[in-house]
Design a protein around this motif. Structure first.
Motif, PDB file in Angstrom:
ATOM      1  N   GLN A  19      17.610  -0.180  62.353  1.00  0.00           N
ATOM      2  CA  GLN A  19      18.033  -0.187  60.948  1.00  0.00           C
ATOM      3  C   GLN A  19      16.906   0.254  60.018  1.00  0.00           C
ATOM      4  O   GLN A  19      17.138   1.016  59.078  1.00  0.00           O
ATOM      5  CB  GLN A  19      18.556  -1.568  60.554  1.00  0.00           C
ATOM      6  N   PHE A  20      15.693  -0.201  60.281  1.00  0.00           N
ATOM      7  CA  PHE A  20      14.538   0.211  59.478  1.00  0.00           C
ATOM      8  C   PHE A  20      14.355   1.721  59.554  1.00  0.00           C
ATOM      9  O   PHE A  20      14.162   2.396  58.541  1.00  0.00           O
ATOM     10  CB  PHE A  20      13.282  -0.504  59.970  1.00  0.00           C
ATOM     11  N   GLU A  21      14.425   2.263  60.779  1.00  0.00           N
ATOM     12  CA  GLU A  21      14.266   3.708  60.975  1.00  0.00           C
ATOM     13  C   GLU A  21      15.347   4.488  60.228  1.00  0.00           C
ATOM     14  O   GLU A  21      15.058   5.501  59.595  1.00  0.00           O
ATOM     15  CB  GLU A  21      14.315   4.056  62.466  1.00  0.00           C
ATOM     16  N   LEU A  22      16.578   4.034  60.299  1.00  0.00           N
ATOM     17  CA  LEU A  22      17.672   4.742  59.640  1.00  0.00           C
ATOM     18  C   LEU A  22      17.562   4.684  58.121  1.00  0.00           C
ATOM     19  O   LEU A  22      17.761   5.698  57.440  1.00  0.00           O
ATOM     20  CB  LEU A  22      19.013   4.169  60.097  1.00  0.00           C
ATOM     21  N   VAL A  23      17.221   3.523  57.587  1.00  0.00           N
ATOM     22  CA  VAL A  23      17.104   3.370  56.134  1.00  0.00           C
ATOM     23  C   VAL A  23      15.984   4.242  55.577  1.00  0.00           C
ATOM     24  O   VAL A  23      16.104   4.817  54.496  1.00  0.00           O
ATOM     25  CB  VAL A  23      16.892   1.884  55.764  1.00  0.00           C
ATOM     26  N   HIS A  24      14.878   4.371  56.320  1.00  0.00           N
ATOM     27  CA  HIS A  24      13.702   5.081  55.828  1.00  0.00           C
ATOM     28  C   HIS A  24      13.530   6.484  56.424  1.00  0.00           C
ATOM     29  O   HIS A  24      12.496   7.125  56.217  1.00  0.00           O
ATOM     30  CB  HIS A  24      12.448   4.233  56.102  1.00  0.00           C
ATOM     31  N   SER A  26      14.670   9.556  55.762  1.00  0.00           N
ATOM     32  CA  SER A  26      14.336  10.675  54.871  1.00  0.00           C
ATOM     33  C   SER A  26      12.913  10.559  54.331  1.00  0.00           C
ATOM     34  O   SER A  26      12.221  11.570  54.169  1.00  0.00           O
ATOM     35  CB  SER A  26      15.338  10.791  53.732  1.00  0.00           C
ATOM     36  N   PHE A  27      12.451   9.350  54.084  1.00  0.00           N
ATOM     37  CA  PHE A  27      11.078   9.156  53.618  1.00  0.00           C
ATOM     38  C   PHE A  27      10.085   9.605  54.686  1.00  0.00           C
ATOM     39  O   PHE A  27       9.155  10.350  54.415  1.00  0.00           O
ATOM     40  CB  PHE A  27      10.842   7.694  53.255  1.00  0.00           C
ATOM     41  N   PHE A  28      10.296   9.147  55.927  1.00  0.00           N
ATOM     42  CA  PHE A  28       9.386   9.509  57.014  1.00  0.00           C
ATOM     43  C   PHE A  28       9.363  11.012  57.239  1.00  0.00           C
ATOM     44  O   PHE A  28       8.313  11.606  57.483  1.00  0.00           O
ATOM     45  CB  PHE A  28       9.780   8.810  58.321  1.00  0.00           C
ATOM     46  N   GLU A  29      10.530  11.642  57.151  1.00  0.00           N
ATOM     47  CA  GLU A  29      10.627  13.068  57.448  1.00  0.00           C
ATOM     48  C   GLU A  29       9.943  13.932  56.396  1.00  0.00           C
ATOM     49  O   GLU A  29       9.755  15.126  56.612  1.00  0.00           O
ATOM     50  CB  GLU A  29      12.086  13.461  57.640  1.00  0.00           C
ATOM     51  N   GLN A  30       9.542  13.354  55.290  1.00  0.00           N
ATOM     52  CA  GLN A  30       8.754  14.093  54.301  1.00  0.00           C
ATOM     53  C   GLN A  30       7.313  14.275  54.772  1.00  0.00           C
ATOM     54  O   GLN A  30       6.611  15.164  54.298  1.00  0.00           O
ATOM     55  CB  GLN A  30       8.761  13.364  52.963  1.00  0.00           C
ATOM     56  N   SER A  31       6.873  13.418  55.710  1.00  0.00           N
ATOM     57  CA  SER A  31       5.476  13.418  56.136  1.00  0.00           C
ATOM     58  C   SER A  31       5.269  13.735  57.611  1.00  0.00           C
ATOM     59  O   SER A  31       4.192  14.182  57.984  1.00  0.00           O
ATOM     60  CB  SER A  31       4.858  12.038  55.864  1.00  0.00           C
ATOM     61  N   ILE A  32       6.261  13.465  58.440  1.00  0.00           N
ATOM     62  CA  ILE A  32       6.118  13.680  59.878  1.00  0.00           C
ATOM     63  C   ILE A  32       7.317  14.459  60.405  1.00  0.00           C
ATOM     64  O   ILE A  32       8.362  14.526  59.754  1.00  0.00           O
ATOM     65  CB  ILE A  32       5.983  12.348  60.654  1.00  0.00           C
ATOM     66  N   ASP A  37      17.915  13.416  67.039  1.00  0.00           N
ATOM     67  CA  ASP A  37      19.058  12.548  66.754  1.00  0.00           C
ATOM     68  C   ASP A  37      19.266  11.505  67.843  1.00  0.00           C
ATOM     69  O   ASP A  37      19.722  10.397  67.571  1.00  0.00           O
ATOM     70  CB  ASP A  37      20.329  13.369  66.579  1.00  0.00           C
ATOM     71  N   GLU A  38      18.919  11.854  69.083  1.00  0.00           N
ATOM     72  CA  GLU A  38      19.091  10.931  70.205  1.00  0.00           C
ATOM     73  C   GLU A  38      18.248   9.667  70.047  1.00  0.00           C
ATOM     74  O   GLU A  38      18.540   8.651  70.662  1.00  0.00           O
ATOM     75  CB  GLU A  38      18.735  11.606  71.537  1.00  0.00           C
ATOM     76  N   PHE A  39      17.184   9.743  69.244  1.00  0.00           N
ATOM     77  CA  PHE A  39      16.328   8.563  69.053  1.00  0.00           C
ATOM     78  C   PHE A  39      17.089   7.429  68.384  1.00  0.00           C
ATOM     79  O   PHE A  39      16.829   6.257  68.636  1.00  0.00           O
ATOM     80  CB  PHE A  39      15.095   8.901  68.218  1.00  0.00           C
ATOM     81  N   TYR A  40      18.021   7.770  67.524  1.00  0.00           N
ATOM     82  CA  TYR A  40      18.688   6.772  66.687  1.00  0.00           C
ATOM     83  C   TYR A  40      19.853   6.092  67.409  1.00  0.00           C
ATOM     84  O   TYR A  40      20.943   5.958  66.877  1.00  0.00           O
ATOM     85  CB  TYR A  40      19.127   7.422  65.365  1.00  0.00           C
ATOM     86  N   GLN A  41      19.584   5.667  68.617  1.00  0.00           N
ATOM     87  CA  GLN A  41      20.527   4.926  69.454  1.00  0.00           C
ATOM     88  C   GLN A  41      19.801   3.692  69.983  1.00  0.00           C
ATOM     89  O   GLN A  41      18.601   3.760  70.268  1.00  0.00           O
ATOM     90  CB  GLN A  41      21.007   5.776  70.633  1.00  0.00           C
ATOM     91  N   PRO A  42      20.488   2.576  70.142  1.00  0.00           N
ATOM     92  CA  PRO A  42      19.812   1.361  70.613  1.00  0.00           C
ATOM     93  C   PRO A  42      19.019   1.554  71.906  1.00  0.00           C
ATOM     94  O   PRO A  42      17.889   1.060  72.014  1.00  0.00           O
ATOM     95  CB  PRO A  42      20.961   0.366  70.797  1.00  0.00           C
ATOM     96  N   ALA A  43      19.549   2.277  72.865  1.00  0.00           N
ATOM     97  CA  ALA A  43      18.834   2.456  74.140  1.00  0.00           C
ATOM     98  C   ALA A  43      17.534   3.230  73.939  1.00  0.00           C
ATOM     99  O   ALA A  43      16.518   2.921  74.572  1.00  0.00           O
ATOM    100  CB  ALA A  43      19.725   3.169  75.159  1.00  0.00           C
TER     101      ALA A  43
END
Length: 52
Positions: A19-24, A26-32, A37-43
């Motif tokens: 949830q933290f990763e999903l909420v933030h 766009s912010f992270f992608e401004q810098s890194i 897309d596969e990262f955003y899965q529980p496994a």
């Protein structure tokens, strides 16, 4: 007043981290570089925590 503590990620932190990763995202992608897309899965987050 509640305090804060720091601890290593644990296996049961998957949903909170995801949830933290999903909420933030766009912010992270401004810098890194964007995570795949596969990262955003529980496994995948579980594996990331295990690797950490």
């Amino acid at each position: 007043m509640p305090g804060y503590s720091i601890r290593a990620l644990q296996a049961d932190d998957v949903e909170v981290v995801l949830q933290f990763e999903l909420v933030h995202k766009s912010f992270f992608e401004q810098s890194i570089e964007a995570r795949p897309d596969e990262f955003y899965q529980p496994a995948a987050v579980q594996q990331h925590i295990a690797d950490f």
